[in-house]
Motif scaffolding. Structure first.
Motif, PDB file in Angstrom:
ATOM      1  N   PHE A 211       0.845  -1.189   0.000  1.00  0.00           N
ATOM      2  CA  PHE A 211       0.000   0.000   0.000  1.00  0.00           C
ATOM      3  C   PHE A 211       0.889   1.251   0.000  1.00  0.00           C
ATOM      4  CE2 PHE A 211      -2.618   3.087   2.523  1.00  0.00           C
ATOM      5  CZ  PHE A 211      -3.610   3.267   1.579  1.00  0.00           C
ATOM      6  N   TRP A 212       0.301   2.415  -0.157  1.00  0.00           N
ATOM      7  CA  TRP A 212       1.003   3.690  -0.282  1.00  0.00           C
ATOM      8  C   TRP A 212       2.190   3.772   0.663  1.00  0.00           C
ATOM      9  CZ3 TRP A 212       1.849   7.778   3.101  1.00  0.00           C
ATOM     10  CH2 TRP A 212       2.242   8.988   2.517  1.00  0.00           C
ATOM     11  N   ARG A 213       3.409   3.952   0.052  1.00  0.00           N
ATOM     12  CA  ARG A 213       4.650   4.064   0.812  1.00  0.00           C
ATOM     13  C   ARG A 213       4.773   2.962   1.865  1.00  0.00           C
ATOM     14  NH1 ARG A 213       6.909  10.241   1.049  1.00  0.00           N
ATOM     15  NH2 ARG A 213       6.638  10.651  -1.169  1.00  0.00           N
ATOM     16  N   PHE A 214       4.594   1.737   1.402  1.00  0.00           N
ATOM     17  CA  PHE A 214       4.728   0.558   2.258  1.00  0.00           C
ATOM     18  C   PHE A 214       3.872   0.684   3.516  1.00  0.00           C
ATOM     19  CE2 PHE A 214       8.241   0.093  -0.598  1.00  0.00           C
ATOM     20  CZ  PHE A 214       8.385  -1.279  -0.753  1.00  0.00           C
ATOM     21  N   ALA A 215       2.571   0.868   3.278  1.00  0.00           N
ATOM     22  CA  ALA A 215       1.584   0.950   4.361  1.00  0.00           C
ATOM     23  C   ALA A 215       1.904   2.076   5.338  1.00  0.00           C
ATOM     24  CB  ALA A 215       1.472  -0.385   5.096  1.00  0.00           C
ATOM     25  N   ALA A 216       2.224   3.251   4.780  1.00  0.00           N
ATOM     26  CA  ALA A 216       2.548   4.422   5.604  1.00  0.00           C
ATOM     27  C   ALA A 216       3.654   4.086   6.596  1.00  0.00           C
ATOM     28  CB  ALA A 216       1.306   4.948   6.321  1.00  0.00           C
ATOM     29  N   ASN A 217       4.659   3.385   6.103  1.00  0.00           N
ATOM     30  CA  ASN A 217       5.783   2.946   6.916  1.00  0.00           C
ATOM     31  C   ASN A 217       6.515   4.150   7.510  1.00  0.00           C
ATOM     32  OD1 ASN A 217       8.347   1.792   7.704  1.00  0.00           O
ATOM     33  ND2 ASN A 217       7.903   0.072   6.355  1.00  0.00           N
ATOM     34  N   GLU A 218       6.710   4.137   8.814  1.00  0.00           N
ATOM     35  CA  GLU A 218       7.342   5.274   9.477  1.00  0.00           C
ATOM     36  C   GLU A 218       8.869   5.224   9.406  1.00  0.00           C
ATOM     37  OE1 GLU A 218       5.792   5.573  13.431  1.00  0.00           O
ATOM     38  OE2 GLU A 218       3.718   5.797  12.739  1.00  0.00           O
ATOM     39  N   ARG A 219       9.431   3.994   9.325  1.00  0.00           N
ATOM     40  CA  ARG A 219      10.889   3.859   9.325  1.00  0.00           C
ATOM     41  C   ARG A 219      11.277   2.737   8.361  1.00  0.00           C
ATOM     42  NH1 ARG A 219      12.656   3.908  15.596  1.00  0.00           N
ATOM     43  NH2 ARG A 219      11.431   1.994  15.644  1.00  0.00           N
ATOM     44  N   PHE A 220      11.243   3.048   7.078  1.00  0.00           N
ATOM     45  CA  PHE A 220      11.501   2.024   6.059  1.00  0.00           C
ATOM     46  C   PHE A 220      12.873   1.365   6.229  1.00  0.00           C
ATOM     47  CE2 PHE A 220      13.081   0.573   1.961  1.00  0.00           C
ATOM     48  CZ  PHE A 220      12.047  -0.264   1.571  1.00  0.00           C
ATOM     49  N   LEU A 221      13.792   2.047   6.862  1.00  0.00           N
ATOM     50  CA  LEU A 221      15.160   1.553   7.018  1.00  0.00           C
ATOM     51  C   LEU A 221      15.219   0.104   7.501  1.00  0.00           C
ATOM     52  CD1 LEU A 221      18.241   2.125   7.116  1.00  0.00           C
ATOM     53  CD2 LEU A 221      17.888   3.034   9.429  1.00  0.00           C
ATOM     54  N   PHE A 222      14.278  -0.292   8.366  1.00  0.00           N
ATOM     55  CA  PHE A 222      14.351  -1.612   8.994  1.00  0.00           C
ATOM     56  C   PHE A 222      13.341  -2.614   8.424  1.00  0.00           C
ATOM     57  CE2 PHE A 222      15.522   1.642  12.171  1.00  0.00           C
ATOM     58  CZ  PHE A 222      16.860   1.329  12.280  1.00  0.00           C
TER      59      PHE A 222
END
Length: 333
Positions: A211-222
């Protein structure tokens, strides 16, 4: 560019990522074999109040308008994971279709309100049934509710972060919190070891592009670390909060998808680095940075269309997910 005809066309047939994987009609009575998914899930969600599939003797997976969860029927009552926004009536109807037992225990998977906003309705329903709802969350979720001054009801019990467990009518429920969580800081996997079921909302949406930006991911880094951590746990069925019933192959497919996105963005940055977008005539660094993200997102969507474009929702999701990866790759080296 999406045409007006495309916007007004009939709902398309659901096109899964793993096209060679078996799909079957949902059954509330017969457990589905691990690795088998529900056919036409998007259409079923739009046409029916709920889609219900038995996983094991005691557990069911249920989807209501693209929000999925798991419930466990114990010896005396029912345990439910999450309380998705605006869907209480349909979830109650689904549970009532397989048992007369009432929900006595509800687990907050994590503090994002779309997954737990209806909790007061479940508290009220339990009260009508003469039950004080047992509301369980991780200590980190409880702390986040306080820090955010949330209006949502507080848990009646907490389990230690990051790893601990509690018992529901003799059934162990185990928390595996992520040391460095990607989606949000109180995110983790909730396991039913005896049932071999994992509930991990918003980490992955099996059979769908993120979903949009990986499900509204807050910290994609991990994100990749979290996916690998879940993949190492022992389970046969995964509830992702959205999408279809998951299996380990979905985790591997998601990791491959992210690697493909990373590859396109890396090539793009090598060909045209971020600094090349600086343009004094634009009057603001916000303008040129936005141009960088949008251009990169479009290239990701174009380059990966051959491999992933068959998935329903691809055109709406691909560019935004590409922007998320691009933002991450210029923030962290």
């Amino acid at each position: 560019m999406t045409s007006q005809a495309a916007l007004t066309s009939p709902i398309p047939a659901s096109a899964p990522l793993r096209t060679d994987q078996p799909h079957q009609e949902a059954s509330a009575r017969t457990p589905v074999p691990p690795g088998v998914k529900i056919t036409r899930l998007f259409e079923e969600n739009m046409e029916k109040p709920f889609v219900l599939q038995r996983l094991t003797e005691r557990t069911w997976w249920v989807s209501v308008k693209n929000y999925t969860t798991v419930f466990v029927v114990g010896s005396d009552s029912v345990l439910l994971f999450d309380a998705p926004l605006g869907r209480t009536s349909a979830f109650r109807e689904a549970i009532a279709s397989v048992t007369e037992k009432h929900v006595s225990t509800l687990v907050y998977s994590h503090f994002h309100t779309d997954h737990i906003d209806d909790v007061q309705h479940w508290i009220d329903a339990a009260s009508e049934d003469g039950i004080n709802l047992r509301l369980i969350a991780s200590a980190r979720t409880a702390a986040k509710l306080e820090a955010a001054r949330s209006i949502l009801p507080r848990p009646t019990e907490t389990v230690a972060w990051p790893s601990s467990s509690f018992t529901f009518e003799g059934i162990e429920v185990r928390l595996h919190g992520f040391e460095w969580a990607a989606h949000t800081e109180d995110h983790g996997a909730w396991l039913l070891p005896t049932e071999r079921v994992a509930h991990v909302p918003d980490l992955i949406s099996p059979d769908q592009p993120p979903f949009w930006r990986f499900a509204a991911n807050e910290r994609f880094l991990f994100t990749e670390d979290n996916l690998r951590a879940v993949n190492e746990l022992e389970w046969d069925y995964l509830s992702g909060g959205h999408g279809n019933i998951g299996d380990h192959g979905d985790i591997e497919a998601e990791l491959e998808f992210i690697a493909d996105l990373r590859g396109v963005v890396a090539e793009k940055l090598a060909r045209r680095p971020l600094e090349s977008y600086v343009d004094a005539t634009l009057g603001s660094h916000t303008t040129w940075f936005t141009q960088f993200l949008e251009e990169t997102g479009r290239e990701v969507a174009d380059r990966l269309r051959t491999k992933y474009g068959h998935m329903y929702g691809y055109e709406a999701a691909a560019a935004a997910n590409g922007e998320m990866v691009a933002l991450h790759m210029v923030q962290y080296h």
